[in-house]
Each structure stands twice: as structure tokens, then as C-alpha cells.
Design an enzyme around this catalytic site. Structure first.
Site, mmCIF file in Angstrom:
data_model
loop_
_atom_site.group_PDB
_atom_site.id
_atom_site.type_symbol
_atom_site.label_atom_id
_atom_site.label_comp_id
_atom_site.label_asym_id
_atom_site.label_seq_id
_atom_site.Cartn_x
_atom_site.Cartn_y
_atom_site.Cartn_z
ATOM 1 N N LYS A 196 0.862 -1.179 0.000
ATOM 2 C CA LYS A 196 0.000 0.000 0.000
ATOM 3 C C LYS A 196 0.897 1.228 0.000
ATOM 4 C CE LYS A 196 -3.656 2.433 2.371
ATOM 5 N NZ LYS A 196 -4.695 2.388 3.394
ATOM 6 N N ARG A 206 -10.730 9.874 1.144
ATOM 7 C CA ARG A 206 -10.601 10.601 2.414
ATOM 8 C C ARG A 206 -11.692 11.657 2.529
ATOM 9 N NH1 ARG A 206 -3.949 11.017 2.580
ATOM 10 N NH2 ARG A 206 -3.615 8.757 2.595
ATOM 11 N N LYS A 218 1.174 10.002 5.609
ATOM 12 C CA LYS A 218 1.230 8.602 6.023
ATOM 13 C C LYS A 218 2.531 7.926 5.568
ATOM 14 C CE LYS A 218 -3.802 8.031 6.407
ATOM 15 N NZ LYS A 218 -4.930 7.078 6.248
ATOM 16 N N GLU A 234 7.409 -6.860 1.898
ATOM 17 C CA GLU A 234 6.084 -6.831 2.526
ATOM 18 C C GLU A 234 5.328 -8.133 2.235
ATOM 19 O OE1 GLU A 234 4.757 -4.868 4.623
ATOM 20 O OE2 GLU A 234 5.796 -2.949 4.495
ATOM 21 N N LYS A 249 -2.030 -1.523 -3.923
ATOM 22 C CA LYS A 249 -2.905 -0.354 -3.887
ATOM 23 C C LYS A 249 -2.068 0.922 -3.944
ATOM 24 C CE LYS A 249 -5.976 1.943 -0.712
ATOM 25 N NZ LYS A 249 -6.493 2.024 0.605
ATOM 26 N N SER A 275 -10.014 5.303 -5.272
ATOM 27 C CA SER A 275 -10.942 6.411 -5.504
ATOM 28 C C SER A 275 -10.444 7.427 -6.532
ATOM 29 C CB SER A 275 -11.233 7.111 -4.179
ATOM 30 O OG SER A 275 -10.035 7.570 -3.577
ATOM 31 N N TYR A 314 -14.663 0.731 -7.553
ATOM 32 C CA TYR A 314 -15.913 1.504 -7.487
ATOM 33 C C TYR A 314 -16.699 1.361 -8.785
ATOM 34 C CZ TYR A 314 -13.359 3.243 -3.529
ATOM 35 O OH TYR A 314 -12.650 3.303 -2.365
HETATM 36 C C1 PBG Z 1 -7.333 3.680 5.102
HETATM 37 C C2 PBG Z 1 -7.762 3.382 3.725
HETATM 38 C C3 PBG Z 1 -7.592 4.264 2.652
HETATM 39 C C4 PBG Z 1 -8.179 3.662 1.544
HETATM 40 C C5 PBG Z 1 -8.674 2.422 1.938
HETATM 41 N N1 PBG Z 1 -8.392 2.254 3.297
HETATM 42 C C6 PBG Z 1 -7.041 5.633 2.616
HETATM 43 C C7 PBG Z 1 -5.779 5.961 3.247
HETATM 44 O O1 PBG Z 1 -4.898 5.128 3.466
HETATM 45 O O2 PBG Z 1 -5.645 7.137 3.586
HETATM 46 C C8 PBG Z 1 -8.232 4.301 0.190
HETATM 47 C C9 PBG Z 1 -9.149 3.740 -0.794
HETATM 48 C C10 PBG Z 1 -9.396 4.582 -1.986
HETATM 49 O O3 PBG Z 1 -8.764 5.624 -2.223
HETATM 50 O O4 PBG Z 1 -10.275 4.188 -2.760
HETATM 51 N N2 PBG Z 1 -6.962 2.736 5.959
#
Ligand code: PBG
Length: 326
Positions: A196, A206, A218, A234, A249, A275, A314
Site C-alpha cells: 500500500k 478521504r 502517512k 512486505e 494499492k 478512488s 468503485y
Molecule cells: C485507510 C484506507 C484508505 C483507503 C482504503 N483504506 C485511505 C488511506 O490510506 O488514507 C483508500 C481507498 C481509496 O482511495 O479508494 N486505511
């Protein structure tokens, strides 16, 4: 011109193109992420994700029903909570009687045959908007694991089929696996958010959850977009610790990572078509700059071609409708 080999022969008709097709997208590949809010009869469109809504549980159940009729089998629910439900230790995240856990229970009892996936991370419930406990500006790793373990337990007890730790704390898969096994939830799966990345493509998500970090970013827990070998470290750890499925991701800007994990490991690989990737295509389609349906299918196919077995997207409902027509 004397070319003995002419690749165009394998493209000369729709029938031949269909025969030689190496990859395809199926409704079986999809997990549909859904946003849950409190209340009844509530449906709020997310501004930066046209066609995607936050639903109160009653309407969320109707949405799932429609999707099940289209053949979608996997769903991942995220809670969107008011600030009054957020605190430093994300306690709402393991509240058995809270909105999220009650909803999981209800969803699973109404749709026992779906694969119900959850999210494990502190951010939807954290007043700091981070995935772990914040102390003096630092994200604490091992202390966070305890909270993640508590979240896992209540989610498993509510009937979740697949738990999705999305927090990127070290050792979380092993910790959660141990907590689950000791409590008798040996049948509950873990899909780890393995690679991730600290990506700007999460912006619209968010917004949907109002979960942006209150300070900083983050980058001390999510991976650097510059790195690919680190994804193998990982993945080694997650699989050793008991992950049943691994994830990359975002997906689109990280197709090379999907391929690398697929080539190096035997567990199923998931692509999270996040997203921002959704927003980007929708915005261009709304302007008439791209053909929305075509780029949606091409994008999903690219993830399959890279090696994804599963796609969190989505686009699931829209693509399922289109696939049904074909
Ligand atoms: C947070 C989480 C995030 C997403 C899924 N779980 C956002 C982040 O890490 O800030 C993002 C998913 C998306 O953008 O569609 N634990």
C-alpha cells in the site's frame, strides 16, 4: 514484402480475436467498496466520485441486493463517522454495538452467500486521522496492533468473511491471525493490503470518510511510490504471517507491482482500483474527453493482464451491468 509471420492474421475477425484473447474481466473478479453512514433513508453522493454514495444501512442493503442480482459476490464496507465518534484510540472501531459492526452483522444475515470484506485500520475512527496511535507526532506500531486485534475480533464475530488490514503497521497480519485463531475464528480470511503506497490517489476516499490525517502524512507507514523491491519484503512477511490474499494499492500507477507479486507468489493478488483512479476517469468522461465505458473496461482489463485475480473497484456495479449486456 515477404513477411512469413504476420501478427495481423490473429486479429482479422471478431471471432478470431475472441479465440486468441488472453485475459478477460468477469463479474466474479469484483469486490465493490461501499460507504456506510448513520441514519435511515440517507443517500449522499460523494462529490469527487460521481455515482458513488454514502448509504444508511437500510439503503445499503438495497444497494447490495441490486448488486447481487447483477452477479457481484464481494463487498467491502467502510464506515463514515461523525467527529463525535472519533477519538485518539479509535474505540468506536471495536464497539460491538456501533454502526459498523451492527451493519456487518445485518448484511451477513441478509446475504449469507456474499463474500463480506471489512477494513481494519484506525483512520475512520481516529481523531488524528491516522491508521495508528499517534504519540508526540509519531505513529506507534506495536501499541496499534492491540487495537487492530480488537477490531478484527468484533468483525469476525459479526460474520465477516475476509478481513482487510489496510493500516501498514509491521507485524499486523501475524498479530491478527493469532488473535483470530485463539478465539476460534480459524475460518476467517485475511486479505492484506500488502503493498500500500503513500499515494495522492486516495484523495476522494478521504473526502468520503472525512478521514484525512489531521497533521503530516502517512509516509512513515505507507510505502514510497519510488520502491518496488520493498513490495517483495512486505509480501514475504504477510504470507509468512498468514495472509490468504495479498493486495497492491493503488492499481493503475502500480501495475508493475501487481505483476511482480503475481510472478513471485502463489496466493491470489488483488488490485485496489482506488478512488482517485475512479475520479480521474469519471471526470474526463463527464467532460466528454474520454469514452467512460470503454476506458473503464480497458482499465479493469489492464489490471487482469498485469496479474490481478481480484479487483476492488468503485466501477463494480457499472461494469457488472455492462458485462451482463454483452
Ligand atoms: C485507510 C484506507 C484508505 C483507503 C482504503 N483504506 C485511505 C488511506 O490510506 O488514507 C483508500 C481507498 C481509496 O482511495 O479508494 N486505511
Amino acid at each position: 514484402m515477404f513477411n512469413t509471420r504476420r501478427p495481423r492474421r490473429n486479429r482479422k475477425s471478431a471471432a478470431i480475436r475472441a479465440m486468441v484473447k488472453e485475459n478477460s474481466v468477469s463479474v466474479n473478479d469484483f469486490i465493490f467498496p461501499l460507504f456506510l453512514i448513520e441514519g435511515t433513508n440517507e443517500k449522499q453522493e460523494i462529490e469527487s466520485m460521481p455515482g458513488i454514495y454514502r448509504f444508511s444501512l437500510d439503503l445499503l442493503l438495497e444497494e447490495i441486493k441490486e448488486c447481487v442480482e447483477l452477479g457481484i459476490k464481494g463487498f467491502c464496507v467502510f464506515p463514515s463517522l461523525g467527529d463525535d465518534k472519533k477519538d485518539k484510540y479509535a474505540t468506536e472501531g471495536y464497539n460491538k454495538d456501533g454502526l459498523y459492526i451492527q451493519a456487518l452483522r445485518k448484511i451477513k444475515s441478509q446475504f449469507p452467500d456474499i463474500a463480506l470484506m471489512t477494513d481494519i485500520a484506525m483512520d475512520p475512527y481516529s481523531s488524528d486521522g491516522h491508521d495508528g496511535i499517534v504519540e508526540n507526532g509519531e505513529i506507534l506500531n506495536d501499541e496499534t496492533l492491540e487495537i487492530l486485534g480488537k477490531m478484527a475480533l468484533v468483525q469476525a464475530e459479526a460474520g465477516a468473511d475476509i478481513l482487510g488490514p489496510s493500516d501498514m503497521m509491521d507485524g499486523r497480519v501475524g498479530y491478527i491471525r493469532k488473535v483470530l485463531d485463539e478465539a476460534g475464528y480459524t475460518h476467517v480470511s485475511i486479505m492484506s493490503y500488502t503493498a500500500k503506497y503513500a499515494s495522492a490517489f486516495y484523495g476522494p476516499f478521504r473526502d468520503a470518510l472525512d478521514s484525512a490525517p489531521k497533521f503530516g502524512d502517512k509516509k512513515t507507514y505507507q510505502m514510497s511510490p519510488a520502491n518496488s523491491k520493498e513490495a517483495l519484503i512486505e509480501a514475504d512477511l504477510d504470507i509468512e504471517e498468514g495472509a490468504d490474499m495479498i493486495m497492491v494499492k493503488p492499481a493503475l500507477a502500480y501495475l508493475d507491482i501487481i505483476k511482480s507479486l503475481k510472478d513471485n507468489y502463489d496466493v491470489p493478488v488483488t488490485a485496489y482500483n482506488v478512488s482517485g483512479e475512479y475520479a480521474m476517469l469519471k471526470a474526463a468522461a463527464e467532460k466528454g474527453w474520454l469514452d467512460g465505458e470503454k476506458v473503464m473496461m480497458e482499465t479493469l482489463l489492464s489490471m487482469k493482464r498485469a496479474g490481478a485475480d481480484i479487483i476492488l473497484t468503485y466501477f463494480a456495479k457499472e461494469a457488472a451491468k455492462l458485462l451482463k449486456k454483452q
